[in-house]
Write an enzyme that holds these catalytic residues in place. Sequence first.
Site, PDB file in Angstrom:
ATOM      1  N   ASP A  92      30.243 -32.235  20.625  1.00 39.32           N
ATOM      2  CA  ASP A  92      28.844 -32.443  19.576  1.00 39.32           C
ATOM      3  C   ASP A  92      27.904 -32.785  21.104  1.00 39.32           C
ATOM      4  O   ASP A  92      28.520 -34.204  20.957  1.00 39.32           O
ATOM      5  CB  ASP A  92      28.699 -32.828  18.254  1.00 39.32           C
ATOM      6  CG  ASP A  92      27.554 -33.058  17.795  1.00 39.32           C
ATOM      7  OD1 ASP A  92      26.128 -33.062  18.788  1.00 39.32           O
ATOM      8  OD2 ASP A  92      26.968 -33.160  16.596  1.00 39.32           O
ATOM      9  N   HIS A 239       7.704 -26.991  42.096  1.00 37.68           N
ATOM     10  CA  HIS A 239       8.039 -26.066  43.878  1.00 37.68           C
ATOM     11  C   HIS A 239       6.961 -26.297  44.212  1.00 37.68           C
ATOM     12  O   HIS A 239       6.843 -26.084  45.703  1.00 37.68           O
ATOM     13  CB  HIS A 239       8.369 -24.970  42.786  1.00 37.68           C
ATOM     14  CG  HIS A 239       8.518 -24.381  41.409  1.00 37.68           C
ATOM     15  ND1 HIS A 239       9.828 -24.722  42.094  1.00 37.68           N
ATOM     16  CD2 HIS A 239       8.849 -23.508  40.302  1.00 37.68           C
ATOM     17  CE1 HIS A 239      10.679 -24.915  40.421  1.00 37.68           C
ATOM     18  NE2 HIS A 239      10.178 -24.196  39.951  1.00 37.68           N
ATOM     19  N   LYS A 344       3.813  -9.943  41.623  1.00 34.25           N
ATOM     20  CA  LYS A 344       4.586 -10.929  41.914  1.00 34.25           C
ATOM     21  C   LYS A 344       4.568 -11.638  43.697  1.00 34.25           C
ATOM     22  O   LYS A 344       5.072 -10.545  44.030  1.00 34.25           O
ATOM     23  CB  LYS A 344       6.180 -11.282  40.975  1.00 34.25           C
ATOM     24  CG  LYS A 344       6.921 -12.418  41.540  1.00 34.25           C
ATOM     25  CD  LYS A 344       8.904 -12.302  40.700  1.00 34.25           C
ATOM     26  CE  LYS A 344       9.295 -13.398  41.126  1.00 34.25           C
ATOM     27  NZ  LYS A 344       9.018 -14.725  40.722  1.00 34.25           N
TER      28      LYS A 344
END
Length: 490
Positions: A92, A239, A344
Amino acid sequence: MKDKKVFKPCDLLIFGALGDLSRRKLFISLYRLENANLIEPDTRIIGIDRHTHDNASFVEIARNSLQAFLNEKMDDTVWSRFSARLSYQKIDLTQLDQYKQLNDVLDTKSRVSVNYFAVSPVLFKSICQGLAKSGVLTEESRMVMEKPIGHDLKSSKEINDEVAKVFSENQVFRIDHYLGKETVLNLLALRFANSIFTTNWDHNTIDHIQITVAEEVGIEGRWDYFDKTGQLRDMLQNHLLQILTFITMEPPANLEAKNIRNEKIKVLEALRPITKHNVEEKTVRGQYTSGYLKGNAVPGYLEEEGANKESTTESFVALRVDIDNWRWAGVPFYLRTGKRLHTKRTEIVIYFKQLPHNIFKDSYPRFLPPNKLIIHLQPNEGVEIEILNKVPGIDENIKIQKTKLDLSFSEAFKKSRIFGGYEKLVLEAMRGNPTLFLSREEIECAWTWIDSIQNAWAKANETPKPYPAGTWGPIAADFLLDRDGRAWEG
Ligand code: BG6
């Protein structure tokens, strides 16, 4: 023959091994590297997450992810080599005591530990503290993290400060997956290995530069993340600014990480601030409404799953950027990026200056169109140069027309495999080569510039302009260039 460089094997620890990033990107990249025999034979991959699993069920999860996201058939031999490296530890991540079990697993003498934080930054602090407390870290250990590194300068500093308490700057590998893309790296070669470009790369020869990162995808079920973030922070802060710095930086002394980073920082520091005084003339924000993509109906941003119907988050942004330095004075850069656009496409278009006089008035009565250098980053990587050529023939007058010198990478480099961004970066992190990773200073400079735009938008209290999905964004993005007597590359 030069000896092949020997890299130390790693223990690659993936924190968040059951999460989206691991399943969609990391397993695939690692499998492909395995396929290319690029992973050191003794390297191990240790998945860490909070759910109960044994090694066998973790291996099964990795296999299912590959089957779902790998666009090629899995090879049994490669898979058996790859799966033999995988193991799982249940931790955890918020419970610092649980990290001590890593002492029984890791081998810090013969392997370097590479700690990949594939989780939300809210967990970074506890992972750093847990690792430090467990005593498994050495000077050779590395940590890999990726965006979002904060959502503004302040939060980015907080994350970097937490990490810096445990890892020194040279141990930190900050990923921007665009820097792993072959064509982004090729910008270095194109600019600094070709005299035709090194000598023609400034305000004397270039009229303006356009950078387009158009996406077809919407927000892909990530409403909670994306709506708090928006396209400016999600894509432009990282980017597009990375592409911009590669295109505009001065030649670094060599390819060492520190030299490249320093040159990029100089560009970021020279970006002219966009403030409340010029935000309206220099920026356009948009948000998609329902529309059609490749003939299919798609919902608008406010109809996405989990949407808050009042949201004013932008899914599109276009900017006019100026760089206040000697090389780029007077050259505008037009940047645009958006979700649910027509297609794209990631490309850089460099428009050279027009010639002052035209002696070919028969074929071009008014002016000669400028040369263009088009660098396609995706989907089809390559470089094109648009030039004017004589049309073959024995006409009395010389007729000229536009022609393209077209270099498609997949054609020109048929025998070379083009690696995906993640593959390259994961490999370089395992090898300990920092060249393609971001420094803290770079990220903070980028945030400083982005924050001023974000603040200016907040003050202007402007809602984003709607654009139907499947188009090129709001019409205002066309006016941004139209005002300067220019147009986006079609
Ligand atoms: C990610 C963004 O960094 O880049 C996503 O968070 C975006 O929203 C993605 O879709 C685009 O990456 P690529 O490689 O498909 O251009």
